[in-house]
Design a protein around this motif. Structure first.
Motif, mmCIF file in Angstrom:
data_model
loop_
_atom_site.group_PDB
_atom_site.id
_atom_site.type_symbol
_atom_site.label_atom_id
_atom_site.label_comp_id
_atom_site.label_asym_id
_atom_site.label_seq_id
_atom_site.Cartn_x
_atom_site.Cartn_y
_atom_site.Cartn_z
ATOM 1 N N PHE A 55 -6.158 -4.822 0.620
ATOM 2 C CA PHE A 55 -7.353 -5.472 0.061
ATOM 3 C C PHE A 55 -8.218 -4.528 -0.782
ATOM 4 O O PHE A 55 -9.100 -4.978 -1.528
ATOM 5 C CB PHE A 55 -8.192 -6.155 1.129
ATOM 6 C CG PHE A 55 -8.634 -5.324 2.313
ATOM 7 C CD1 PHE A 55 -8.423 -3.954 2.396
ATOM 8 C CD2 PHE A 55 -9.273 -5.944 3.377
ATOM 9 C CE1 PHE A 55 -8.839 -3.223 3.487
ATOM 10 C CE2 PHE A 55 -9.707 -5.219 4.486
ATOM 11 C CZ PHE A 55 -9.480 -3.859 4.530
ATOM 12 N N LEU A 56 -7.955 -3.251 -0.714
ATOM 13 C CA LEU A 56 -8.734 -2.306 -1.517
ATOM 14 C C LEU A 56 -8.342 -2.338 -2.988
ATOM 15 O O LEU A 56 -9.016 -1.744 -3.831
ATOM 16 C CB LEU A 56 -8.594 -0.893 -0.948
ATOM 17 C CG LEU A 56 -9.054 -0.731 0.514
ATOM 18 C CD1 LEU A 56 -8.906 0.712 0.967
ATOM 19 C CD2 LEU A 56 -10.496 -1.214 0.694
ATOM 20 N N ARG A 89 -3.761 -1.541 3.835
ATOM 21 C CA ARG A 89 -4.999 -1.419 3.059
ATOM 22 C C ARG A 89 -4.911 -2.130 1.695
ATOM 23 O O ARG A 89 -5.556 -1.740 0.717
ATOM 24 C CB ARG A 89 -5.366 0.062 2.868
ATOM 25 C CG ARG A 89 -5.675 0.776 4.183
ATOM 26 C CD ARG A 89 -5.948 2.260 4.000
ATOM 27 N NE ARG A 89 -6.430 2.879 5.227
ATOM 28 C CZ ARG A 89 -5.640 3.327 6.216
ATOM 29 N NH1 ARG A 89 -4.323 3.208 6.092
ATOM 30 N NH2 ARG A 89 -6.138 3.857 7.302
ATOM 31 N N SER A 108 -11.752 0.799 7.229
ATOM 32 C CA SER A 108 -11.119 0.166 6.069
ATOM 33 C C SER A 108 -11.851 -1.113 5.677
ATOM 34 O O SER A 108 -12.086 -1.388 4.495
ATOM 35 C CB SER A 108 -9.644 -0.120 6.378
ATOM 36 O OG SER A 108 -8.952 -0.496 5.210
ATOM 37 N N PHE A 109 -12.251 -1.908 6.680
ATOM 38 C CA PHE A 109 -13.024 -3.118 6.391
ATOM 39 C C PHE A 109 -14.381 -2.770 5.768
ATOM 40 O O PHE A 109 -14.855 -3.459 4.860
ATOM 41 C CB PHE A 109 -13.221 -3.948 7.656
ATOM 42 C CG PHE A 109 -12.093 -4.900 7.932
ATOM 43 C CD1 PHE A 109 -11.917 -6.038 7.161
ATOM 44 C CD2 PHE A 109 -11.201 -4.660 8.966
ATOM 45 C CE1 PHE A 109 -10.878 -6.919 7.416
ATOM 46 C CE2 PHE A 109 -10.158 -5.529 9.224
ATOM 47 C CZ PHE A 109 -9.989 -6.668 8.447
ATOM 48 N N ALA A 137 -11.357 -11.818 3.774
ATOM 49 C CA ALA A 137 -10.764 -10.768 4.600
ATOM 50 C C ALA A 137 -10.983 -11.086 6.075
ATOM 51 O O ALA A 137 -11.815 -11.911 6.441
ATOM 52 C CB ALA A 137 -11.386 -9.415 4.249
ATOM 53 N N GLU A 176 -14.997 -0.210 3.914
ATOM 54 C CA GLU A 176 -14.707 0.180 2.535
ATOM 55 C C GLU A 176 -14.518 -1.058 1.659
ATOM 56 O O GLU A 176 -14.994 -1.108 0.520
ATOM 57 C CB GLU A 176 -13.466 1.060 2.488
ATOM 58 C CG GLU A 176 -13.193 1.674 1.115
ATOM 59 C CD GLU A 176 -12.011 2.624 1.118
ATOM 60 O OE1 GLU A 176 -11.595 3.037 0.017
ATOM 61 O OE2 GLU A 176 -11.492 2.961 2.211
ATOM 62 N N PHE A 177 -13.822 -2.066 2.215
ATOM 63 C CA PHE A 177 -13.669 -3.323 1.476
ATOM 64 C C PHE A 177 -15.031 -3.979 1.238
ATOM 65 O O PHE A 177 -15.338 -4.432 0.120
ATOM 66 C CB PHE A 177 -12.762 -4.288 2.248
ATOM 67 C CG PHE A 177 -12.780 -5.697 1.716
ATOM 68 C CD1 PHE A 177 -12.094 -6.027 0.555
ATOM 69 C CD2 PHE A 177 -13.516 -6.686 2.357
ATOM 70 C CE1 PHE A 177 -12.124 -7.318 0.049
ATOM 71 C CE2 PHE A 177 -13.553 -7.982 1.860
ATOM 72 C CZ PHE A 177 -12.851 -8.288 0.705
ATOM 73 N N GLU A 226 -5.592 -6.822 5.078
ATOM 74 C CA GLU A 226 -5.855 -5.447 5.527
ATOM 75 C C GLU A 226 -4.573 -4.654 5.749
ATOM 76 O O GLU A 226 -4.627 -3.424 5.824
ATOM 77 C CB GLU A 226 -6.689 -5.465 6.818
ATOM 78 C CG GLU A 226 -5.965 -5.868 8.079
ATOM 79 C CD GLU A 226 -5.826 -7.384 8.272
ATOM 80 O OE1 GLU A 226 -5.316 -7.790 9.326
ATOM 81 O OE2 GLU A 226 -6.222 -8.140 7.358
ATOM 82 N N LYS A 277 -17.233 -3.103 -1.694
ATOM 83 C CA LYS A 277 -16.893 -3.597 -3.022
ATOM 84 C C LYS A 277 -17.888 -4.658 -3.496
ATOM 85 O O LYS A 277 -17.994 -4.912 -4.693
ATOM 86 C CB LYS A 277 -15.471 -4.184 -3.026
ATOM 87 C CG LYS A 277 -14.362 -3.129 -2.980
ATOM 88 C CD LYS A 277 -12.987 -3.775 -2.922
ATOM 89 C CE LYS A 277 -11.902 -2.760 -3.182
ATOM 90 N NZ LYS A 277 -11.810 -2.327 -4.593
ATOM 91 N N ALA A 288 -7.659 -11.361 1.320
ATOM 92 C CA ALA A 288 -7.785 -9.909 1.228
ATOM 93 C C ALA A 288 -7.126 -9.308 2.455
ATOM 94 O O ALA A 288 -7.729 -9.199 3.527
ATOM 95 C CB ALA A 288 -9.262 -9.521 1.138
#
Length: 449
Positions: A174-175, A172, A204-205, A117, A207-208, A169, A211, A167
């Motif tokens: 990559f989620l 979104r 958002s990053f 990402a 949140e990724f 962005e 994972k 991944a």
């Protein structure tokens, strides 16, 4: 969704760099692959040559009749308007329709997944990583957002157990992924038409990054505000490139890792940003268990990604480089690489802005980045998926470039302007259709030498 039960895969927007990699993957997996795209390109020509049925007019009758069955998966790019008649044909008949990111999520869920990402560096880093793993004998398939020079393809390998994916962005996407090892190369503000502001994209990053539960499998540049194993260039990261020097226009450096030091690693791509990309890929491959020797051999043989600091001409008289850069940070990286390699030479930059919204959001920064070059030729804004924004034009951007040697040009006269310049280094920059001009520019410069 069980992909094993799918026999046909139909792409709406098959010519995109990410979509075409998926198309190759499904063809390699024994599926029937067909699709639509707006315009023919080199990518679609290659797909057709491999046996795919592709057309360029939105017409339901052009969909092959053997795709009118239940076990057909339809994959749609976000760039296609919802008024598209083929898309609506499949929607009205309740076909299984997925975005590219959703399909990548399904594929990665059943594999050991490396996810790369970042707002910059994704394609090169994933290309390097895919190359390392493939050359080291790993059963890998790598989906790359660019054409890897070593393979002349955006798909590396046909493995079933390990995947490498960018991944993305944007939207979104990559989620949707299921990564086992991941990195975030950068998280500058971008895609503000989607996110609104920098805080939203950083959220958002994060949140990724969540994972990856085991943070020893998460890699970030030193100083990036995310938890993980840090990488640095001549710094104090857990993985650090040290003793960096240039020999025969290539980098040679040592890598300090948590357990040892790898000496005299060679890498051919110029620019400190590419050195960081290589370091991140090295760290992920080493964590997976690839040997130092295999990693070093693969790094030395990596030829790069087309349109990522891609040499077109490299002689004592003239240098011509083409690059996909479309964000101020990326343009700065191109300038740093050019300056490091050709510190005393005059450099002409030809730039095509990509998206009205991005030009608006980063106009001042674009101006500062472009002003660093000795001479600037500016093309009209490439709209891609967008409609014009009032007041946001190439003329508007030109005023923000504090450089007396700047000029607006058109695609019809850009070659003439390049040939009239006394610059010994030429670089074309942008993510739009400027890439289609590269062969003609290259030929014209060669003929003038």
């Amino acid at each position: 969704m069980n992909l094993n039960q799918i026999q046909n895969v139909y792409f709406i927007g098959i010519g995109g760099i990410g979509m075409s990699a998926l198309a190759r993957f499904f063809q390699n997996s024994g599926k029937n692959v067909s699709g639509y795209d707006k315009t023919p390109t080199v990518l679609t020509e290659n797909l057709i040559a491999s046996g795919m049925n592709i057309h360029f007019e939105d017409k339901i009758s052009y969909i092959p009749t053997d795709f009118y069955v239940e076990n057909t998966l339809v994959i749609v790019t976000p760039a296609v308007p919802i008024t598209h008649s083929e898309w609506n044909y499949f929607v009205e008949r309740n076909f299984t329709i997925k975005k590219r990111a959703e399909v990548l999520g399904i594929i990665t869920r059943d594999t050991f997944c490396f996810a790369v990402a970042g707002t910059h560096g994704k394609t090169t880093t994933s290309g390097i990583l895919g190359h390392i793993l493939y050359q080291s004998g790993v059963d890998v398939t790598a989906f790359i957002g660019g054409i890897v020079e070593n393979y002349n393809s955006n798909l590396i390998g046909e493995g079933q157990t390990v995947t490498v994916v960018e991944a993305d962005e944007f939207d979104r996407s990559f989620l949707h992924l299921y990564p086992n090892i991941a990195c975030v190369t950068s998280m500058d503000a971008d895609h503000l038409d989607i996110y609104g502001d920098k805080n939203a994209i950083e959220a958002s990053f994060r949140e990724f990054a969540h994972k990856i539960e085991d943070k020893s499998n998460m890699f970030v540049p030193f100083g990036l505000p995310l938890e993980g194993i840090t990488c640095s260039i001549s710094g104090s990261g857990i993985y650090s490139a040290q003793n960096i020097r240039i020999q025969n226009n290539n980098y040679v450096f040592d890598v300090v890792t948590p357990i040892d030091t790898i000496f005299n690693v060679e890498f051919t791509l110029p620019g400190k940003h590419n050195l960081m990309n290589a370091l991140m890929a090295l760290a992920m491959a080493k964590t997976y268990g690839v040997s130092n020797k295999d990693i070093a051999n693969a790094l030395a043989s990596f030829k790069g990604i087309k349109r990522r600091f891609s040499y077109q001409i490299k002689t004592n008289q003239k240098v011509y480089v083409d690059d996909y850069a479309h964000h101020p940070t990326e343009i700065n990286a191109v300038h740093q690489a050019i300056s490091e390699l050709y510190p005393t030479q005059k450099v002409l930059a030809v730039f095509q802005p990509h998206l009205f919204s991005r030009t608006r959001d980063f106009g001042t920064d674009f101006g500062k980045s472009l002003a660093k070059f000795d001479q600037v030729l500016l093309l009209d804004i490439y709209p891609a998926r967008e409609l014009p924004i009032e007041g946001i034009t190439a003329e508007w951007l030109l005023q923000k470039i504090d450089n007396p040697h700047k000029e607006l040009v058109s695609k019809s006269n850009v070659i003439e302007k390049i040939l009239s310049s006394d610059a010994t280094v030429v670089v074309t920059i942008g993510a739009g259709d400027i890439g289609e001009l590269v062969p003609a520019i290259k030929n014209a410069i060669n003929e003038s030498l």
